[in-house]
Motif scaffolding. Sequence first.
Motif, PDB file in Angstrom:
ATOM      1  N   MET A   1       0.825  -1.202   0.000  1.00  0.00           N
ATOM      2  CA  MET A   1       0.000   0.000   0.000  1.00  0.00           C
ATOM      3  C   MET A   1       0.861   1.256   0.000  1.00  0.00           C
ATOM      4  O   MET A   1       0.666   2.176  -0.771  1.00  0.00           O
ATOM      5  N   LYS A   2       1.914   1.187   0.892  1.00  0.00           N
ATOM      6  CA  LYS A   2       2.789   2.347   1.018  1.00  0.00           C
ATOM      7  C   LYS A   2       3.538   2.627  -0.302  1.00  0.00           C
ATOM      8  O   LYS A   2       3.596   3.761  -0.763  1.00  0.00           O
ATOM      9  N   SER A   3       4.062   1.514  -0.901  1.00  0.00           N
ATOM     10  CA  SER A   3       4.842   1.720  -2.130  1.00  0.00           C
ATOM     11  C   SER A   3       3.957   2.282  -3.255  1.00  0.00           C
ATOM     12  O   SER A   3       4.418   3.066  -4.069  1.00  0.00           O
ATOM     13  N   LEU A   4       2.692   1.881  -3.250  1.00  0.00           N
ATOM     14  CA  LEU A   4       1.766   2.378  -4.267  1.00  0.00           C
ATOM     15  C   LEU A   4       1.598   3.903  -4.127  1.00  0.00           C
ATOM     16  O   LEU A   4       1.631   4.635  -5.109  1.00  0.00           O
ATOM     17  N   THR A   5       1.471   4.354  -2.878  1.00  0.00           N
ATOM     18  CA  THR A   5       1.308   5.791  -2.633  1.00  0.00           C
ATOM     19  C   THR A   5       2.532   6.556  -3.133  1.00  0.00           C
ATOM     20  O   THR A   5       2.418   7.584  -3.798  1.00  0.00           O
ATOM     21  N   ILE A   6       3.726   6.002  -2.838  1.00  0.00           N
ATOM     22  CA  ILE A   6       4.962   6.694  -3.258  1.00  0.00           C
ATOM     23  C   ILE A   6       5.026   6.770  -4.779  1.00  0.00           C
ATOM     24  O   ILE A   6       5.237   7.835  -5.351  1.00  0.00           O
ATOM     25  N   SER A   7       4.775   5.620  -5.448  1.00  0.00           N
ATOM     26  CA  SER A   7       4.928   5.657  -6.903  1.00  0.00           C
ATOM     27  C   SER A   7       3.872   6.570  -7.530  1.00  0.00           C
ATOM     28  O   SER A   7       4.132   7.238  -8.510  1.00  0.00           O
ATOM     29  N   GLN A   8       2.691   6.617  -6.942  1.00  0.00           N
ATOM     30  CA  GLN A   8       1.657   7.483  -7.520  1.00  0.00           C
ATOM     31  C   GLN A   8       2.020   8.955  -7.380  1.00  0.00           C
ATOM     32  O   GLN A   8       1.736   9.744  -8.258  1.00  0.00           O
ATOM     33  N   SER A   9       2.662   9.305  -6.282  1.00  0.00           N
ATOM     34  CA  SER A   9       3.005  10.713  -6.092  1.00  0.00           C
ATOM     35  C   SER A   9       4.093  11.151  -7.072  1.00  0.00           C
ATOM     36  O   SER A   9       4.192  12.308  -7.431  1.00  0.00           O
ATOM     37  N   LYS A  10       4.921  10.183  -7.521  1.00  0.00           N
ATOM     38  CA  LYS A  10       5.978  10.532  -8.481  1.00  0.00           C
ATOM     39  C   LYS A  10       5.418  10.714  -9.890  1.00  0.00           C
ATOM     40  O   LYS A  10       5.882  11.513 -10.667  1.00  0.00           O
ATOM     41  N   VAL A  11       4.408   9.899 -10.219  1.00  0.00           N
ATOM     42  CA  VAL A  11       3.875   9.914 -11.570  1.00  0.00           C
ATOM     43  C   VAL A  11       2.938  11.090 -11.732  1.00  0.00           C
ATOM     44  O   VAL A  11       2.065  11.301 -10.904  1.00  0.00           O
ATOM     45  N   GLN A  12       3.114  11.854 -12.812  1.00  0.00           N
ATOM     46  CA  GLN A  12       2.141  12.907 -12.996  1.00  0.00           C
ATOM     47  C   GLN A  12       0.960  12.389 -13.816  1.00  0.00           C
ATOM     48  O   GLN A  12      -0.150  12.416 -13.350  1.00  0.00           O
ATOM     49  N   SER A  13       1.261  11.901 -14.998  1.00  0.00           N
ATOM     50  CA  SER A  13       0.160  11.404 -15.841  1.00  0.00           C
ATOM     51  C   SER A  13       0.716  10.840 -17.139  1.00  0.00           C
ATOM     52  O   SER A  13       1.923  10.720 -17.320  1.00  0.00           O
ATOM     53  N   PHE A  14      -0.177  10.558 -18.033  1.00  0.00           N
ATOM     54  CA  PHE A  14       0.200  10.211 -19.396  1.00  0.00           C
ATOM     55  C   PHE A  14      -0.246  11.359 -20.301  1.00  0.00           C
ATOM     56  O   PHE A  14      -1.290  11.957 -20.068  1.00  0.00           O
ATOM     57  N   ASP A  15       0.556  11.674 -21.278  1.00  0.00           N
ATOM     58  CA  ASP A  15       0.155  12.716 -22.222  1.00  0.00           C
ATOM     59  C   ASP A  15       0.517  12.289 -23.636  1.00  0.00           C
ATOM     60  O   ASP A  15       0.747  11.101 -23.886  1.00  0.00           O
ATOM     61  N   LEU A  16       0.598  13.215 -24.567  1.00  0.00           N
ATOM     62  CA  LEU A  16       0.855  12.863 -25.967  1.00  0.00           C
ATOM     63  C   LEU A  16       2.191  12.139 -26.151  1.00  0.00           C
ATOM     64  O   LEU A  16       2.368  11.382 -27.095  1.00  0.00           O
ATOM     65  N   ALA A  17       3.148  12.406 -25.227  1.00  0.00           N
ATOM     66  CA  ALA A  17       4.466  11.770 -25.328  1.00  0.00           C
ATOM     67  C   ALA A  17       4.563  10.545 -24.430  1.00  0.00           C
ATOM     68  O   ALA A  17       5.643  10.021 -24.196  1.00  0.00           O
ATOM     69  N   GLY A  18       3.438  10.068 -23.928  1.00  0.00           N
ATOM     70  CA  GLY A  18       3.444   8.869 -23.083  1.00  0.00           C
ATOM     71  C   GLY A  18       3.549   9.207 -21.614  1.00  0.00           C
ATOM     72  O   GLY A  18       2.992  10.207 -21.161  1.00  0.00           O
ATOM     73  N   PHE A  19       4.324   8.394 -20.907  1.00  0.00           N
ATOM     74  CA  PHE A  19       4.477   8.544 -19.466  1.00  0.00           C
ATOM     75  C   PHE A  19       5.152   9.882 -19.145  1.00  0.00           C
ATOM     76  O   PHE A  19       6.181  10.224 -19.724  1.00  0.00           O
ATOM     77  N   CYS A  20       4.541  10.619 -18.221  1.00  0.00           N
ATOM     78  CA  CYS A  20       5.075  11.950 -17.910  1.00  0.00           C
ATOM     79  C   CYS A  20       5.390  12.049 -16.429  1.00  0.00           C
ATOM     80  O   CYS A  20       4.490  12.162 -15.597  1.00  0.00           O
ATOM     81  N   SER A  21       6.672  12.003 -16.118  1.00  0.00           N
ATOM     82  CA  SER A  21       7.100  12.141 -14.727  1.00  0.00           C
ATOM     83  C   SER A  21       7.392  13.618 -14.463  1.00  0.00           C
ATOM     84  O   SER A  21       7.796  14.348 -15.370  1.00  0.00           O
ATOM     85  N   THR A  22       7.205  14.055 -13.228  1.00  0.00           N
ATOM     86  CA  THR A  22       7.476  15.473 -12.941  1.00  0.00           C
ATOM     87  C   THR A  22       8.970  15.771 -13.000  1.00  0.00           C
ATOM     88  O   THR A  22       9.372  16.885 -13.311  1.00  0.00           O
ATOM     89  N   GLN A  23       9.804  14.754 -12.702  1.00  0.00           N
ATOM     90  CA  GLN A  23      11.258  14.938 -12.739  1.00  0.00           C
ATOM     91  C   GLN A  23      11.866  13.870 -13.641  1.00  0.00           C
ATOM     92  O   GLN A  23      12.519  12.946 -13.151  1.00  0.00           O
ATOM     93  N   PRO A  24      11.643  13.948 -14.952  1.00  0.00           N
ATOM     94  CA  PRO A  24      12.143  12.867 -15.812  1.00  0.00           C
ATOM     95  C   PRO A  24      13.666  12.834 -15.866  1.00  0.00           C
ATOM     96  O   PRO A  24      14.304  13.884 -15.839  1.00  0.00           O
ATOM     97  N   HIS A  25      14.235  11.628 -15.892  1.00  0.00           N
ATOM     98  CA  HIS A  25      15.676  11.538 -16.133  1.00  0.00           C
ATOM     99  C   HIS A  25      15.903  11.369 -17.633  1.00  0.00           C
ATOM    100  O   HIS A  25      14.943  11.199 -18.402  1.00  0.00           O
ATOM    101  N   TYR A  26      17.175  11.386 -18.031  1.00  0.00           N
ATOM    102  CA  TYR A  26      17.495  11.434 -19.459  1.00  0.00           C
ATOM    103  C   TYR A  26      16.841  10.302 -20.252  1.00  0.00           C
ATOM    104  O   TYR A  26      16.293  10.520 -21.330  1.00  0.00           O
ATOM    105  N   LEU A  27      16.865   9.086 -19.688  1.00  0.00           N
ATOM    106  CA  LEU A  27      16.307   7.962 -20.452  1.00  0.00           C
ATOM    107  C   LEU A  27      14.800   8.082 -20.611  1.00  0.00           C
ATOM    108  O   LEU A  27      14.243   7.718 -21.655  1.00  0.00           O
ATOM    109  N   GLN A  28      14.142   8.635 -19.599  1.00  0.00           N
ATOM    110  CA  GLN A  28      12.692   8.850 -19.722  1.00  0.00           C
ATOM    111  C   GLN A  28      12.404   9.896 -20.796  1.00  0.00           C
ATOM    112  O   GLN A  28      11.456   9.767 -21.573  1.00  0.00           O
ATOM    113  N   THR A  29      13.237  10.932 -20.830  1.00  0.00           N
ATOM    114  CA  THR A  29      13.068  11.971 -21.856  1.00  0.00           C
ATOM    115  C   THR A  29      13.263  11.370 -23.247  1.00  0.00           C
ATOM    116  O   THR A  29      12.504  11.656 -24.178  1.00  0.00           O
TER     117      THR A  29
END
Length: 308
Positions: A1-29
């Motif tokens: 339950m706890k890990s789910l809360t943490i991962s959800q807070s990191k994820v912002q959403s999905f958009d036209l470019a797919g997965f959108c993290s608030t702090q993307p690292h180079y590979l995510q970009t």
Amino acid sequence: MKSLTISQSKVQSFDLAGFCSTQPHYLQTRTRINRLIDRYISPEILTEHLQDLPTQFTTPHQRPWQPIKWDAISKDQIIGIDPELFLSVLASSVEVESPIREYSTESWHYFKAAHPQMAYFMGGIRDENDKIIEISEWEKEERQHAPVFSKIYEKLTGIKLQPKPNSVKDNQFTENPIYEVYNHVLSRIGTEWSAVSIYLWLMVHSTGELQQAIAQPCKDEINHLAKFWGFASWAFQDSYMTRIRHISKQMLALFNHHRQERTQSNEIIGNYSLLPAIELAFTFTRILVRLHSWNRQLNIGKLDSLFA
Ligand SMILES: [Fe+2]
Ligand SMILES: [Fe+2]
């Protein structure tokens, strides 16, 4: 339950470019760049844009835009990049997009004898003094871009831009006019390619309505890139490598020209980390790779059936 809360807070959403993290690292970009290329620059889409060109000669029509929800654009939709850098790229996009009338006049001059239909698509109809009678579809699409970027800039900052438009060089026809036309098409391909790359990179670093807004001019540029690329393949039958060598040379010369003109703004960009430059280089290159694989599908038979 706890890990789910943490991962959800990191994820912002999905958009036209797919997965959108608030702090993307180079590979995510990078993944976002690839996602956008797959979404908007697939070989099927490029072919569709090219097939539309001969119909533009007979029944001109503008590519429709999705309406932009201006009030939904906000600064927190800039993702994983220093907002100041994002804004300075937006501001320089406004400058590069104008003066569109001069660009269309220049293209009209190059094409009027070599290919009147292409002169019509890019430069419209002119009277004996070169004055415009009917605006071209290319110009109608292009002239929306600078105001849109300018309005986005204003929405994000509250500041109205005072852009300094680009300089357009005079036509200088030599003894080899066809070579001049070839050079001109390649320079148009070069500017469309760099516009696609830069706007796609802006989309990678944005989300929500901001990203949706940038998608509109970006899709126009992809459309133009496909049309000019395919037309040049039919008209000149040059190899991919010859073309890339030419375009790179032209773009390097243009870059030096602008660097001399605007040393000040380049100093600003020079203050940022190397990462955005690496991402941009990756975007430019991936798009070239995509064009390369599409280019192999463009055999002369298919092109002849479109333009001959
Ligand atoms: Fe444009
Ligand atoms: Fe364009």
